[in-house]
Design a protein around this motif. Structure first.
Motif, short mmCIF file in Angstrom:
data_model
loop_
_atom_site.label_atom_id
_atom_site.label_comp_id
_atom_site.label_asym_id
_atom_site.label_seq_id
_atom_site.Cartn_x
_atom_site.Cartn_y
_atom_site.Cartn_z
N HIS A 26 -11.77 -50.49 10.24
CA HIS A 26 -13.20 -50.60 10.47
C HIS A 26 -13.50 -51.30 11.78
CE1 HIS A 26 -17.22 -52.46 10.32
NE2 HIS A 26 -17.54 -51.23 9.95
N LYS A 32 -15.18 -44.06 11.15
CA LYS A 32 -16.36 -43.22 11.40
C LYS A 32 -15.98 -41.85 11.94
CE LYS A 32 -19.65 -46.94 12.11
NZ LYS A 32 -18.74 -48.07 11.77
N SER A 107 -13.59 -45.00 5.54
CA SER A 107 -14.97 -44.52 5.69
C SER A 107 -15.73 -44.61 4.37
CB SER A 107 -15.00 -43.11 6.27
OG SER A 107 -14.91 -42.14 5.27
N ASN A 110 -16.96 -47.93 4.27
CA ASN A 110 -18.04 -48.07 5.26
C ASN A 110 -19.34 -47.44 4.76
OD1 ASN A 110 -17.76 -47.73 8.92
ND2 ASN A 110 -19.37 -48.62 7.69
N GLY A 111 -19.27 -46.69 3.65
CA GLY A 111 -20.48 -46.13 3.04
C GLY A 111 -20.67 -44.63 3.17
N SER A 112 -19.65 -43.90 3.66
CA SER A 112 -19.82 -42.45 3.83
C SER A 112 -19.70 -41.73 2.49
CB SER A 112 -18.76 -41.89 4.78
OG SER A 112 -19.00 -42.35 6.07
N LEU A 113 -20.81 -41.11 2.08
CA LEU A 113 -20.82 -40.44 0.77
C LEU A 113 -20.17 -39.06 0.85
CD1 LEU A 113 -24.38 -41.63 -0.22
CD2 LEU A 113 -22.22 -42.44 -1.17
N PHE B 83 -14.77 -52.14 3.57
CA PHE B 83 -16.05 -52.56 3.00
C PHE B 83 -16.37 -54.00 3.41
CE2 PHE B 83 -18.40 -54.53 -0.59
CZ PHE B 83 -19.57 -53.76 -0.53
N ILE B 87 -19.54 -55.00 5.69
CA ILE B 87 -20.59 -55.89 5.18
C ILE B 87 -20.77 -57.09 6.11
CG2 ILE B 87 -21.11 -57.57 3.33
CD1 ILE B 87 -21.79 -54.82 2.39
N PHE B 92 -22.49 -51.75 7.17
CA PHE B 92 -22.37 -50.90 5.98
C PHE B 92 -23.64 -50.06 5.83
CE2 PHE B 92 -22.94 -49.84 1.53
CZ PHE B 92 -21.71 -49.31 1.21
N ALA B 93 -23.48 -48.75 5.68
CA ALA B 93 -24.65 -47.88 5.49
C ALA B 93 -24.23 -46.68 4.66
CB ALA B 93 -25.17 -47.41 6.84
N LEU B 94 -25.02 -46.38 3.61
CA LEU B 94 -24.75 -45.20 2.80
C LEU B 94 -25.28 -43.98 3.55
CD1 LEU B 94 -25.67 -46.46 -0.78
CD2 LEU B 94 -23.38 -46.02 0.13
#
Lengths: 184, 170
Positions: A26, A32, A107, A110-113, B83, B87, B92-94
């Motif tokens: 990260h 990313k 990722s 990191n929040g990648s859905l 994570f 944070i 952090f971003a969805l």
């Protein structure tokens, strides 16, 4: 070391090393899609910079530790043919997904859905499909082992490995400097 | 490590630390860092719940028993570590669709999901075929001077750079 054989300690070590690895991935920006695809489109060189500098450090560390029998090597089995065919297949998926098996886990953190619900699921499905066809691919001779299977050039070097790895490290460093000057 | 410089560090610093981490993994757990083989194990663990017999008879899983080992924990660790870093650096971003994908292809969710699924399936097949991925071959195997790993790493990037040029345009 003795604790290597204790499964729970091994699991704990895997988790700890994974946490450090994920943290660094990260911090390097490679969790990313944007950074990795920009590397593959040759617009950004972060991925190459990280990979080459990590190779330099690990290679020099191994050059000291391996001849002193402090670590053993874990060269992978297979063949050059498997590596090239599998590697090219991998590359196609790498570009489409924009992440690889290590960085996709990062990722997700990191929040990648899209990584969580599609990419990760895909890698699990693809790995299973390979397992399903594994026996057939071996019988057909498409998957095989050659004389390089499980081999490392460290075992071919007589004497001090630094006489080869130090020049190799300098060449890789020069490559990083050229990339920095010309492309970044 | 300038905080004003956003969430990221110099790629050289990150690379050097990952290099040290590879050494630590060899030193303390007698394992080379690699991510991809764990996905095959996870697939075996899942299918085992539905059809135990199939997994027990499958040649691949006989050689690679599906169990939660060092490597599977490594994957969970990577998720947690990334994570934590995301944070604490406010990064952090969805998101469903990466920014660059929106710019190059489309902001719609479905095309991205289908491509990521297809890309993932291809990566799963390719990584097992090659016997490793960007971390296992690209970093760990290359640093161990394994000819197979060097050949695989070059092939990864030849395949990926050509595909990216065709798919995303130059």
């Amino acid at each position: 070391m003795k604790f290597n054989h204790n499964k729970n300690i091994q699991r704990f070590l895997g988790l700890m090393i994974g946490i450090a690895f994920g943290f660094l991935l990260h911090k390097g920006g490679v969790t990313k899609f944007d950074i990795i695809v920009s590397q593959l489109r040759l617009k950004d060189f972060t991925v190459l910079q990280i990979i080459l500098s990590s190779i330099i450090v690990a290679m020099l560390g191994i050059s000291y530790l391996y001849p002193h029998k402090i670590i053993s090597l874990k060269a992978k089995r297979g063949s050059l043919q498997n590596a090239v065919i599998g590697g090219l297949i991998f590359g196609v998926g790498f570009a489409l997904l924009g992440l690889c098996p290590g960085t996709i886990a990062g990722s997700v953190g990191n929040g990648s859905l899209d990584s969580l619900f599609a990419g990760l699921t895909g890698i699990i499905i693809g790995s299973f499909l390979f397992a399903v066809f594994y026996k057939k691919l071996r019988i057909l001779g498409i998957l095989k082992e050659d004389k390089y299977s499980g081999k490392s050039l460290f075992d071919k070097i007589e004497g001090n490995p630094f006489k080869y790895t130090l020049p190799a490290a300098l060449i890789l460093t020069a490559l990083l400097i050229v990339i920095e000057i010309l492309l970044v | 490590m300038d905080i004003s410089n956003g969430p990221h560090w110099s790629p050289y610093l990150v690379g050097i630390l990952i290099g040290f981490l590879n050494i630590l993994a060899l030193l303390f757990s007698n394992r080379a860092i690699g991510a991809s083989s764990s996905y095959a194990k996870i697939s075996g663990i899942i299918v085992q719940k539905i059809n135990k017999d199939y997994i027990e008879k499958n040649e691949f899983f006989k050689k690679n028993p599906p169990e939660i080992d060092w490597g599977v924990m490594l994957i969970f660790g990577i998720i947690i570590g990334s994570f934590i870093s995301a944070i604490i650096s406010g990064d952090f971003a969805l998101i469903w669709v990466p920014n660059l994908w929106t710019y190059l292809i489309s902001p719609a969710i479905m095309p991205r999901m289908l491509t990521a699924l297809a890309g993932g399936i291809i990566i799963g097949i390719g990584s097992r075929w090659a016997g490793g991925c960007t971390s296992g071959h690209g970093i760990s195997g290359t640093a161990q001077l394994s000819p197979i790993s060097i050949a695989a790493s070059i092939s990864f990037f030849i395949g990926a750079i050509s595909t990216a040029a065709i798919f995303y345009g130059l």
